[in-house]
Write a protein that holds these residues in place. Sequence first.
Motif, PDB file in Angstrom:
ATOM      1  N   TRP A 228     -83.208  72.822  -4.757  1.00  0.00           N
ATOM      2  CA  TRP A 228     -84.407  72.093  -5.176  1.00  0.00           C
ATOM      3  C   TRP A 228     -84.089  70.618  -5.424  1.00  0.00           C
ATOM      4  CZ3 TRP A 228     -85.573  69.350  -9.634  1.00  0.00           C
ATOM      5  CH2 TRP A 228     -86.909  68.982  -9.787  1.00  0.00           C
ATOM      6  N   ALA A 229     -82.998  70.351  -6.122  1.00  0.00           N
ATOM      7  CA  ALA A 229     -82.619  68.965  -6.405  1.00  0.00           C
ATOM      8  C   ALA A 229     -82.329  68.201  -5.119  1.00  0.00           C
ATOM      9  CB  ALA A 229     -81.400  68.946  -7.323  1.00  0.00           C
ATOM     10  N   ALA A 230     -81.666  68.851  -4.168  1.00  0.00           N
ATOM     11  CA  ALA A 230     -81.348  68.200  -2.896  1.00  0.00           C
ATOM     12  C   ALA A 230     -82.613  67.861  -2.110  1.00  0.00           C
ATOM     13  CB  ALA A 230     -80.431  69.097  -2.069  1.00  0.00           C
ATOM     14  N   GLN A 231     -83.567  68.793  -2.094  1.00  0.00           N
ATOM     15  CA  GLN A 231     -84.817  68.522  -1.377  1.00  0.00           C
ATOM     16  C   GLN A 231     -85.597  67.391  -2.023  1.00  0.00           C
ATOM     17  OE1 GLN A 231     -85.793  73.026   0.252  1.00  0.00           O
ATOM     18  NE2 GLN A 231     -87.494  71.696  -0.233  1.00  0.00           N
ATOM     19  N   GLN A 232     -85.633  67.376  -3.342  1.00  0.00           N
ATOM     20  CA  GLN A 232     -86.346  66.304  -4.026  1.00  0.00           C
ATOM     21  C   GLN A 232     -85.722  64.946  -3.711  1.00  0.00           C
ATOM     22  OE1 GLN A 232     -89.203  66.653  -6.116  1.00  0.00           O
ATOM     23  NE2 GLN A 232     -89.158  68.624  -5.071  1.00  0.00           N
ATOM     24  N   ALA A 233     -84.399  64.876  -3.749  1.00  0.00           N
ATOM     25  CA  ALA A 233     -83.711  63.600  -3.538  1.00  0.00           C
ATOM     26  C   ALA A 233     -83.907  63.079  -2.120  1.00  0.00           C
ATOM     27  CB  ALA A 233     -82.220  63.762  -3.846  1.00  0.00           C
ATOM     28  N   ILE A 234     -83.729  63.948  -1.116  1.00  0.00           N
ATOM     29  CA  ILE A 234     -83.833  63.467   0.262  1.00  0.00           C
ATOM     30  C   ILE A 234     -85.284  63.163   0.618  1.00  0.00           C
ATOM     31  CG2 ILE A 234     -84.013  65.755   1.314  1.00  0.00           C
ATOM     32  CD1 ILE A 234     -82.131  62.670   2.694  1.00  0.00           C
ATOM     33  N   THR A 235     -86.218  63.910   0.071  1.00  0.00           N
ATOM     34  CA  THR A 235     -87.640  63.643   0.342  1.00  0.00           C
ATOM     35  C   THR A 235     -88.038  62.273  -0.194  1.00  0.00           C
ATOM     36  OG1 THR A 235     -88.187  65.996   0.308  1.00  0.00           O
ATOM     37  CG2 THR A 235     -89.997  64.450  -0.046  1.00  0.00           C
ATOM     38  N   ARG A 236     -87.606  61.971  -1.417  1.00  0.00           N
ATOM     39  CA  ARG A 236     -87.928  60.649  -1.991  1.00  0.00           C
ATOM     40  C   ARG A 236     -87.321  59.524  -1.167  1.00  0.00           C
ATOM     41  NH1 ARG A 236     -87.022  63.271  -7.027  1.00  0.00           N
ATOM     42  NH2 ARG A 236     -84.870  62.529  -6.995  1.00  0.00           N
ATOM     43  N   GLN A 237     -86.068  59.693  -0.741  1.00  0.00           N
ATOM     44  CA  GLN A 237     -85.412  58.610  -0.021  1.00  0.00           C
ATOM     45  C   GLN A 237     -85.988  58.416   1.376  1.00  0.00           C
ATOM     46  OE1 GLN A 237     -84.152  56.061  -0.750  1.00  0.00           O
ATOM     47  NE2 GLN A 237     -81.931  55.927  -0.503  1.00  0.00           N
ATOM     48  N   VAL A 238     -86.339  59.507   2.053  1.00  0.00           N
ATOM     49  CA  VAL A 238     -86.979  59.383   3.367  1.00  0.00           C
ATOM     50  C   VAL A 238     -88.282  58.607   3.246  1.00  0.00           C
ATOM     51  CG1 VAL A 238     -88.184  60.705   5.150  1.00  0.00           C
ATOM     52  CG2 VAL A 238     -85.897  61.382   4.435  1.00  0.00           C
ATOM     53  N   LYS A 239     -89.039  58.901   2.211  1.00  0.00           N
ATOM     54  CA  LYS A 239     -90.303  58.196   1.995  1.00  0.00           C
ATOM     55  C   LYS A 239     -90.061  56.730   1.645  1.00  0.00           C
ATOM     56  CE  LYS A 239     -94.578  58.365  -0.731  1.00  0.00           C
ATOM     57  NZ  LYS A 239     -95.316  59.103  -1.793  1.00  0.00           N
ATOM     58  N   ALA A 240     -89.113  56.464   0.736  1.00  0.00           N
ATOM     59  CA  ALA A 240     -88.838  55.093   0.302  1.00  0.00           C
ATOM     60  C   ALA A 240     -88.302  54.239   1.452  1.00  0.00           C
ATOM     61  CB  ALA A 240     -87.850  55.102  -0.857  1.00  0.00           C
ATOM     62  N   ALA A 241     -87.494  54.846   2.329  1.00  0.00           N
ATOM     63  CA  ALA A 241     -86.889  54.095   3.424  1.00  0.00           C
ATOM     64  C   ALA A 241     -87.788  54.027   4.648  1.00  0.00           C
ATOM     65  CB  ALA A 241     -85.543  54.725   3.801  1.00  0.00           C
ATOM     66  N   GLY A 242     -88.950  54.702   4.611  1.00  0.00           N
ATOM     67  CA  GLY A 242     -89.815  54.734   5.782  1.00  0.00           C
ATOM     68  C   GLY A 242     -89.136  55.413   6.949  1.00  0.00           C
ATOM     69  N   ALA A 243     -88.326  56.430   6.669  1.00  0.00           N
ATOM     70  CA  ALA A 243     -87.514  57.078   7.692  1.00  0.00           C
ATOM     71  C   ALA A 243     -88.269  58.194   8.396  1.00  0.00           C
ATOM     72  CB  ALA A 243     -86.230  57.624   7.064  1.00  0.00           C
ATOM     73  N   ARG A 244     -87.716  58.629   9.507  1.00  0.00           N
ATOM     74  CA  ARG A 244     -88.320  59.716  10.271  1.00  0.00           C
ATOM     75  C   ARG A 244     -88.002  61.065   9.644  1.00  0.00           C
ATOM     76  NH1 ARG A 244     -87.333  63.212  14.596  1.00  0.00           N
ATOM     77  NH2 ARG A 244     -85.114  62.753  14.513  1.00  0.00           N
ATOM     78  N   SER A 245     -86.768  61.254   9.194  1.00  0.00           N
ATOM     79  CA  SER A 245     -86.356  62.525   8.615  1.00  0.00           C
ATOM     80  C   SER A 245     -85.030  62.341   7.887  1.00  0.00           C
ATOM     81  CB  SER A 245     -86.206  63.607   9.698  1.00  0.00           C
ATOM     82  OG  SER A 245     -85.201  63.234  10.623  1.00  0.00           O
TER      83      SER A 245
END
Length: 577
Positions: A228-245
């Motif tokens: 859960w912690a890993a999904q939360q962290a990568i989801t936030r960073q993908v959104k913040a960085a405007g990344a594809r995935s």
Amino acid sequence: MPLRLGNPARRINIGLAGMAVVLSLFAGRLVQLQGLDSKVFAAKAASLRVREEKLPARRGSITDVKGHEMAVTVEARQISADPAKIPPGERDAAATKLAGVLGVPKEGIAEKLAKTGTRYTLIARDVSLGTASRVMDLKIDGVAARPHYQRLYPGGDLAGGLIGFVGDDGDGLTGVEQSYDDLLAGKDGRQTIEIGGTGQRIPMTRSTRMEPVAGQDVRLTIDRDIQWAAQQAITRQVKAAGARSGSVIVMDVRTGQVIAMANAPEVDLGAWKALPPAGWANRAVSEVFEPGSTGKVVTAAAALQTGAVRPETVFEVKDKYRCADRLLGDAHPHPPEHLTFTGIIAESSNVGTIMAAERVTDQSLYGMLRAFGFGAKTGSGAYGEEAGLLPKRETWSGSQRCTIAFGQGVSVTALQMAGVYQTIANGGVRIPPRVVAGTVDGDHRFVPAPAPKQTRVVSARTAKDISAMLEAAVSAEGTGSLAAIDGYRVAGKTGTAQRYDEKCRGYCGYTATFVGFTPADAPRLVALAVVQAPENGHFGGEIAAPVFKEVMTFALKTRKIPPTGTTAPPVRMGTER
């Protein structure tokens, strides 16, 4: 002429003869039915009277490593109807009543009830027991509720790509649901009963029954909380960085067990039908990318293992380097520097890595890449895993051997790259990663998965030297300083690789990566974070390293892994010019 009366005897004889003919026909038919063809008609009557039903087996659960259910089967009902039994004038009212209880549009039900050419139409599946009871309370002739099992995913999208889902027929389609379908599915049973003309079972008639065999449970290596912690962290960073995935892997160094395998975006297992098939993938094992500078540890391993260089070997590193027909360079222009090999890795110099690679043969470098798992599936058990790409040594061009040395021209998955650093952290011994801890049989006994084969890739001394170099990369002087964790010694490496994209048919955009392990002097956990095609920044040290720090910090606390209390020994990064 006088009238003559008819002969009554003749009329009677004719009538009797006619009756005899008719009776003989009936008698012949009766003999045919009850004598000659009795078995045929008896069998046909039995086929109309006897019904065989499938008794579905309960599908086994998928749990995390602590037994928390991540995929579970519950009893439900399927609502069906026999349109021929519902008079035309009552179908609209029946559709209205059913729609009100089931909470679905009336038009769809009305369309199904209008199909009078069939004796069976499915109205709704996965209906709860309470709702099914209310449907039967409507007492609509021809409407039935049949036993059914429904697959639920309590975590929603938690580890969605890894777990996968089942289709309407109950078969696993992706993920662990598909890979372990034979174990999870169990074996359906059968029963044979006799029914009357109304479809009701005839009491006191013969029946046969073969009980279903429930499926086995599959226990993952995943820790639900760390996932859960890993999904939360990568989801936030993908959104913040405007990344594809993006993806995150957390592994146990000593066992190779995958503790977390997170993706962003992740598959919502409760709404998978709304996604295109491309959105069902587990990106951590199916999405390949060029590792960039995180792959330099393999070049370092080849150079150190052959004795071609030592960590303290000094190179004069310029910002450009001619390799065959290409002029290759570092990420930033700089004047000539005198860097040790440790400094080259810590500062992630492409030119310095090429210079070190030139001291080993192509065969040695290729053999080391193969030994670390490049170009082959890890054997983790994760569905949809790709092998990546490692060109055959014989096909390397003059410049390709240079680009491969610093992580371009080969491709890996996130899990493969995490496995490389697990090998370094484990003293040079490679343990193939795995995602399934074992199964639980019908007697509720846990059967662990076979232990993976361990393979020594480099010597303990080489692994220790590389660990020290990676620890320097996380220091204030290295490119991975944002991955440092207070109180812990962290070893790791940044990666910023040009990203090949089929849309532009070339390199456009970047892949930002950080991978490392801690405690550096007694490694327990390795973690990797990769972000694809970020638009707000692109360096691994600024995009991926903070994700590593957040996830690793949480994992250390969850696993109750204390700091070692030691300090990193001093290392020499360079010399005065």
